[in-house]
Design a protein around this motif. Structure first.
Motif, PDB file in Angstrom:
ATOM      1  N   PRO A   1       0.656  -1.387  -0.046  1.00  0.00           N
ATOM      2  CA  PRO A   1      -0.126  -0.196  -0.110  1.00  0.00           C
ATOM      3  C   PRO A   1       1.323   1.372   0.002  1.00  0.00           C
ATOM      4  N   THR A   2       0.363   2.362  -0.769  1.00  0.00           N
ATOM      5  CA  THR A   2       0.755   3.490  -0.840  1.00  0.00           C
ATOM      6  C   THR A   2       1.781   4.630   0.716  1.00  0.00           C
ATOM      7  N   ALA A   3       1.231   4.282   1.689  1.00  0.00           N
ATOM      8  CA  ALA A   3       1.858   4.887   2.622  1.00  0.00           C
ATOM      9  C   ALA A   3       0.797   4.149   4.103  1.00  0.00           C
ATOM     10  N   LEU A   4       0.706   4.588   5.460  1.00  0.00           N
ATOM     11  CA  LEU A   4       0.186   4.399   6.453  1.00  0.00           C
ATOM     12  C   LEU A   4      -1.993   4.730   6.180  1.00  0.00           C
ATOM     13  N   THR A   5      -1.395   6.155   5.244  1.00  0.00           N
ATOM     14  CA  THR A   5      -2.399   6.934   5.663  1.00  0.00           C
ATOM     15  C   THR A   5      -2.537   7.835   3.780  1.00  0.00           C
ATOM     16  N   ALA A   6      -4.011   8.093   3.690  1.00  0.00           N
ATOM     17  CA  ALA A   6      -4.297   9.210   3.086  1.00  0.00           C
ATOM     18  C   ALA A   6      -3.270  10.339   2.655  1.00  0.00           C
ATOM     19  N   GLN A   7      -3.755  11.148   4.117  1.00  0.00           N
ATOM     20  CA  GLN A   7      -3.133  12.024   4.380  1.00  0.00           C
ATOM     21  C   GLN A   7      -1.379  11.596   3.608  1.00  0.00           C
TER      22      GLN A   7
END
Length: 368
Positions: free
Chosen positions: A99-105
């Motif tokens: 996944p891209t990161a831990l959060t969408a932010q």
């Protein structure tokens, strides 16, 4: 070093050594010039094994190397944001694992940073590059099924069904572990690619195996990352989409995407539990007629295949990325697609916690 080749540093040596290094070495236009591992002895061993010129345990120093023009990152999710941010700030082109990161932010911040630094940043959403999936996309775009009535997705495997499998970061929600991040990130991307944006999401996440043994002590440690996900989506066009994911399903049916329309049905699927790329079939049937195997045009076939099915589509991801860099044109999938996948994951968690459906903002609005 061949000056016509893009010099790439590989950061992350688990999936990186299995897929990224062989894929980058097989792709046209890239050369692996450096490898990073937090343990310098391990980095040196891997570099020697794969004939990589530079090994390092300091990411800042690695990013300062003139030979390093781009970076591929396949570390665990909790490391993605800081490592990707460092690479982009150093003006290195980026290939990032999901996944891209831990959060969408966090994902959104990376997207805007890449835009500011004019860095070509792509995501390894490899299903977009698998021949059966590409033909599936073509038929959907051509209106084969007519007006969609129902989309049903099952991704049921036994990769973590054994309760004795050791506890690690994957068992921890805060570290980005769990089935939603591991494969739901892929599913959310291809839903967007195949069908467009989502209007509403409702999710239920569960953990069937609440403890796993510590690899050093054998002591049972708590697991709070999901291993089963039941998700109901409403697409922007109103089509209902049911997504069922489990990594603890012994003899699970595998990975299947079924699209039912008023004109026809399309079913793409694989029961292969060992390799999530090899083994797909594509079936279609007009209304009132039986399903039949559909041919995949030779023009979509891989030019080279590998024992590990993940490598061939990864090579296509790399070559697509290189083309964007060479021609200075936008790359797809980019961090924009990574943001949307991450947003849908975040909202699934939110829905689970609130026990109610959550509205999904448009991607344009979220990125603004």
């Amino acid at each position: 070093m061949n000056q016509s080749m893009l010099g790439v540093a590989v950061v992350g040596t688990g999936f990186g050594q299995k897929v990224h290094i062989p894929g980058l070495q097989a792709a046209k236009g890239t050369q692996v010039v450096a490898v990073y591992h937090r343990d310098i002895d391990r980095a040196t061993q891997i570099a020697k094994m794969h004939n990589i010129p530079y090994a390092g345990d300091n990411l800042t120093e690695l990013l300062q190397l003139e030979e390093v023009e781009a970076v591929s990152i396949s570390t665990p999710p909790f490391l993605h944001y800081e490592m990707a941010k460092a690479a982009i700030e150093a003006k290195k082109h980026l290939l990032l694992e999901k996944p891209t990161a831990l959060t969408a932010q966090e994902a959104k911040a990376l997207y805007h940073l890449a835009q500011d630094r004019t860095v070509a940043a792509t995501m390894d959403f490899e299903f977009r590059f698998v021949p059966h999936w590409q033909r599936f996309k073509e038929l959907l775009d051509d209106g084969y099924v007519g007006n969609k009535r129902l989309i049903k997705i099952d991704w049921l495997v036994s990769s973590r069904a054994d309760a004795s499998r050791p506890w690690n970061w994957y068992a921890q929600k805060a570290m980005g572990g769990g089935a939603l991040g591991a494969v739901g990130s892929h599913a959310f991307d291809y839903i967007y690619w195949l069908f467009g944006e989502v209007r509403q999401v409702m999710g239920k996440l569960s953990t069937a195996i609440p403890q796993r043994p510590d690899p050093q002590t054998g002591e049972l440690k708590p697991v709070d990352a999901d291993d089963t996900c039941l998700i109901l989506l409403e697409l922007a066009d109103g089509t209902p989409c049911q997504l069922c994911i489990s990594s603890v399903a012994y003899n699970g049916r595998g990975h299947w995407v079924e699209v039912y329309g008023d004109r026809a049905t399309l079913i793409l699927g694989s029961s292969n539990q060992k390799d999530y790329v090899h083994g797909f079939s594509l079936q279609g049937g007009l209304a009132g007629e039986p399903l039949a195997e559909l041919e995949i045009p030779q023009r979509l076939a891989f030019s080279q295949t590998f024992e590990d099915g993940r490598i061939a589509p990864f090579v296509r991801v790399v070559e697509n990325w290189c083309k964007a860099i060479t021609t200075q044109t936008p790359v797809t999938p980019s961090l924009k697609e990574g943001v949307y996948s991450q947003l849908l994951m975040d909202l699934t968690h939110q829905s689970h916690q609130s026990n109610q459906a959550v509205e999904v903002p448009s991607l344009v609005d979220f990125l603004a």
